[in-house]
Scaffold this active site. Structure first.
Site, short mmCIF file in Angstrom:
data_model
loop_
_atom_site.label_atom_id
_atom_site.label_comp_id
_atom_site.label_asym_id
_atom_site.label_seq_id
_atom_site.Cartn_x
_atom_site.Cartn_y
_atom_site.Cartn_z
N LYS A 278 0.85 -1.21 0.00
CA LYS A 278 0.00 0.00 0.00
C LYS A 278 0.88 1.25 0.00
CE LYS A 278 -4.01 1.89 2.53
NZ LYS A 278 -4.91 1.69 3.70
N SER B 234 -9.77 1.63 2.71
CA SER B 234 -8.89 2.37 1.83
C SER B 234 -7.81 1.55 1.13
CB SER B 234 -8.22 3.49 2.64
OG SER B 234 -7.37 2.93 3.62
N SER C 190 -9.87 -0.71 6.96
CA SER C 190 -9.30 -0.57 5.61
C SER C 190 -8.60 -1.78 5.02
CB SER C 190 -8.35 0.61 5.57
OG SER C 190 -9.09 1.79 5.42
N1 GLN Z 1 -13.11 3.92 6.12
C1 GLN Z 1 -12.59 4.37 7.37
C2 GLN Z 1 -12.19 5.82 7.25
O1 GLN Z 1 -12.48 6.39 6.27
C3 GLN Z 1 -11.42 3.51 7.76
C4 GLN Z 1 -10.21 3.79 6.98
C5 GLN Z 1 -9.03 3.01 7.40
O2 GLN Z 1 -9.14 1.97 8.06
N2 GLN Z 1 -7.87 3.54 7.06
O3 GLN Z 1 -11.58 6.39 8.10
#
Ligand code: GLN
Length: 480
Positions: free
Chosen positions: A65, A140, A164
Site C-alpha cells: 500500500k 482504503s 481498511s
Molecule cells: N473507512 C474508514 C475511514 O475512512 C477507515 C479507513 C481506514 O481503516 N484507514 O476512516
C-alpha cells in the site's frame, strides 16, 4: 499448499529463476490495466528485490500500500500533496518482508491518507473491483485487495485504522487480517490516526495472508507502541478445526443497516460452524452503536494533528509563487489535499478546540473505553472468538456513495470496533450475493490471532468460498 509457500518452495529448490514469479506478476499487472476499463490497482509498478534468497517469502511478489515507506518507489499515500515523494527510509514491515525473500511489487492505490471506504478518494484515480469493474474494491486498501483478487499477487500489505484491510478484502472476495494493535511495527507507516493504525495483510487464502503477517510481525524498538511479545507460529492454527470452540455472535451486528441477503449468507456460515462442532451463541456488545460516531471524532482528531506536517516545506509539493510563509502553508495545503481530507482536518480541529474538547474528544475517549470493556466481558464469559459480517452490503457501484459521506462511513460499522478496542480481526469470503463476494469477520481477544486464524481457516475449508476464478497468482511469467 498456499500460493506463497508453493512459490517459495519452487524458488528455493532452484526450479525457476529468483524473479520468475515476480515477472509473471508484472505481466499480469500490466494486462489488468490494459483494455477498456483498467483496474488501476497500482500507483507505481516497479520492483524492489528481496534481500534474501531463502525465506518464507522467497521470490514472492508482494504488493504494498502506498502509505508504507519504500526506499526506491515513491510513497504518495494516494495524495497530491506527496506526489513524487520518495522516503529516505524503509518501513520495518518492508525491511522484514524483503529479509524473508519477498519482493515489493509496486505500490497500491488507496483513498487519500487512508481516509475512505472505496478508493474513490485517491488523489489520482479510482481502482475498480476485479469481480465487477463497475463497482468499487472497497477501501482504503482497495488497490491491495484488487491486486490480490485479480490474481496479480498472492498477498499484499495494507493498513487498517477502521476497517481498511478487512472491508476491501470482503468486497473483493479475498482474506484480510488486522492484527492486534502493537503486533506489527508502524515505523514507516505514514500516520493517519496513530492510536488506531495497524499494518495488516491481504491474501488469496487464509494461509497466504497469515504467512505474510507472520513475516512482518514482531517487536520493533523504532515504534514505541510495538509490543515486546513473542509472535506464535500461526501455521499451527491451520487444519485444527472448530470442534469445541465457542463462537459468539453479537446481536448488535445484525442491525437494520445489514443487507438481508448478507445476513442470510452469515447464517449459513453459523450453520456450517455448528455442524463442524463449534458452539455458536448469541452475545451482546451494548456500546456497538456508538462506535461509528466515536471513531469519527477520534480518527479525525488524530489526523488533524498528524497531517499538520504537510506544510509545503518539508515534504512533497509546494505551491509556486506564494509570497509569505503563511501563503506557502495555505496554498500548498489547499492544492494538495482532497475534499475528504479537508473535511477530516476540519472535524478533528473542531473536536479538539478549546470549549469543545471535553464534549467531543474527551467523551469519545470514554466511550472508546466502554467499547473495549464490552469485548473483555464477552471473552471473560467464555467466548473464544466472535463472528460477524464484515460490511453491511457487498461492493457498491462507483459514484454511489461519493456525495453522502455518512453513507460511506457506515460501510465500516462492523469493523471500527476492533480498532477502537485494539483487538485483531480477519475477514474471509463466505459466499456471494448476486455474484458479489460477501465477507465474514472473526474477532478475537488481544494477542489471540491464533484462535481467529484457526476459526477462519476452518470456515474457509467448510465454505470453499476461496478467492479464485479471476486469476491465479501462481501463473508463471510469460518470458520465463
Ligand atoms: N473507512 C474508514 C475511514 O475512512 C477507515 C479507513 C481506514 O481503516 N484507514 O476512516
Amino acid at each position: 499448499m498456499s500460493a506463497c509457500s508453493e512459490i517459495a518452495r519452487r524458488v528455493q529448490a532452484g526450479e525457476v529463476e529468483r524473479d520468475h514469479f515476480v515477472r509473471g506478476a508484472l505481466d499480469r499487472a500490466r494486462e489488468a490495466d490494459s483494455g477498456d476499463v483498467p483496474l488501476h490497482a497500482f500507483l507505481s509498478l516497479e520492483t524492489e528485490e528481496g534481500e534474501a534468497a531463502e525465506g518464507s517469502l522467497a521470490g514472492v511478489p508482494v504488493a504494498v500500500k502506498d502509505n508504507i515507506c519504500t526506499r526506491e518507489l515513491p510513497t504518495s499515500c494516494g495524495s497530491r500533496i506527496l506526489e513524487g515523494y520518495v522516503s529516505p527510509f524503509e518501513a520495518t514491515v518492508v525491511r522484514k518482508l524483503r529479509a524473508a525473500g519477498g519482493w515489493v511489487l509496486g505500490k497500491t492505490n488507496m483513498d487519500e491518507f487512508a481516509m475512505g471506504s472505496s478508493t474513490e478518494n485517491s488523489g489520482y484515480r479510482p481502482t475498480r473491483n476485479p469481480r465487477d469493474r463497475a463497482r468499487v474494491p472497497g477501501g482504503s486498501s482497495g488497490g491491495s485487495a484488487a491486486a490480490v483478487a485479480a490474481g496479480i499477487v498472492p498477498c499484499a500489505l495494507g493498513s487498517d485504522t477502521g476497517g481498511s484491510v478487512r472491508q476491501p478484502a470482503a468486497f473483493c472476495g479475498v482474506v484480510g487480517i488486522k492484527p492486534t494493535y502493537g503486533r506489527v511495527s508502524r515505523y514507516g507507516l505514514v500516520a493517519f490516526a496513530s492510536s488506531l493504525d495497524q499494518v495488516g495483510s491481504l491474501g488469496a487464502t487464509v494461509e497466504d495472508a497469515t504467512r505474510l503477517l507472520q513475516a512482518v510481525s514482531g517487536h520493533d524498538p523504532r515504534d514505541a507502541t510495538s509490543a515486546d511479545r513473542a509472535v506464535p507460529d500461526w501455521a499451527a492454527s491451520f487444519g485444527v478445526g472448530v470442534d469445541g470452540l465457542t463462537i459468539g455472535v453479537p446481536a448488535e451486528y445484525f442491525t437494520e443497516e445489514l443487507d438481508p441477503a448478507v445476513a442470510e449468507v452469515c447464517r449459513e456460515a453459523f450453520d456450517r460452524l455448528r455442524e463442524a462442532g463449534a458452539r455458536v451463541r448469541e452475545v451482546s456488545l451494548p456500546h456497538t452503536r456508538y462506535a461509528v460516531p466515536t471513531y469519527y471524532i477520534l480518527a479525525p482528531a488524530e489526523a488533524s494533528s498528524n497531517l499538520a506536517r504537510y506544510d509545503g516545506v518539508r515534504y512533497g509539493v509546494r505551491a509556486p509563487g506564494a509570497e509569505s510563509i503563511d501563503a506557502v502553508y495555505e496554498e500548498s495545503r489547499t492544492r494538495g489535499f482532497g475534499a475528504e481530507v479537508v473535511r477530516r482536518i476540519m472535524l478533528g480541529t473542531f473536536a479538539l478546540s478549546a470549549g469543545y474538547y471535553d464534549a467531543y474528544y474527551g467523551r469519545a475517549q470514554r466511550v472508546r473505553a466502554l467499547i473495549a470493556r464490552d469485548f473483555r466481558r464477552v471473552w471473560a464469559d467464555g467466548v473464544d472468538v466472535l463472528f460477524t459480517p464484515t460490511s453491511p452490503t457487498p461492493a457498491f457501484r462507483l459514484g454511489e456513495r461519493t456525495t453522502d459521506p455518512v453513507a460511506m462511513y457506515l460501510s465500516d460499522i462492523y469493523t471500527v470496533t476492533a480498532n477502537l478496542a485494539g483487538i485483531p480481526g480477519i475477514s474471509i469470503p463466505i459466499g456471494a450475493v448476486e455474484g458479489l463476494p460477501v465477507g465474514g469477520q472473526f474477532l478475537a481477544p488481544m494477542w489471540d490471532e491464533a484462535r481467529m486464524i484457526q476459526a477462519a481457516h476452518a470456515l474457509e475449508s467448510l465454505t470453499g468460498a476461496v478467492a479464485g476464478g479471476v486469476g491465479d497468482a501462481r501463473r508463471e511469467g510469460t518470458d520465463a
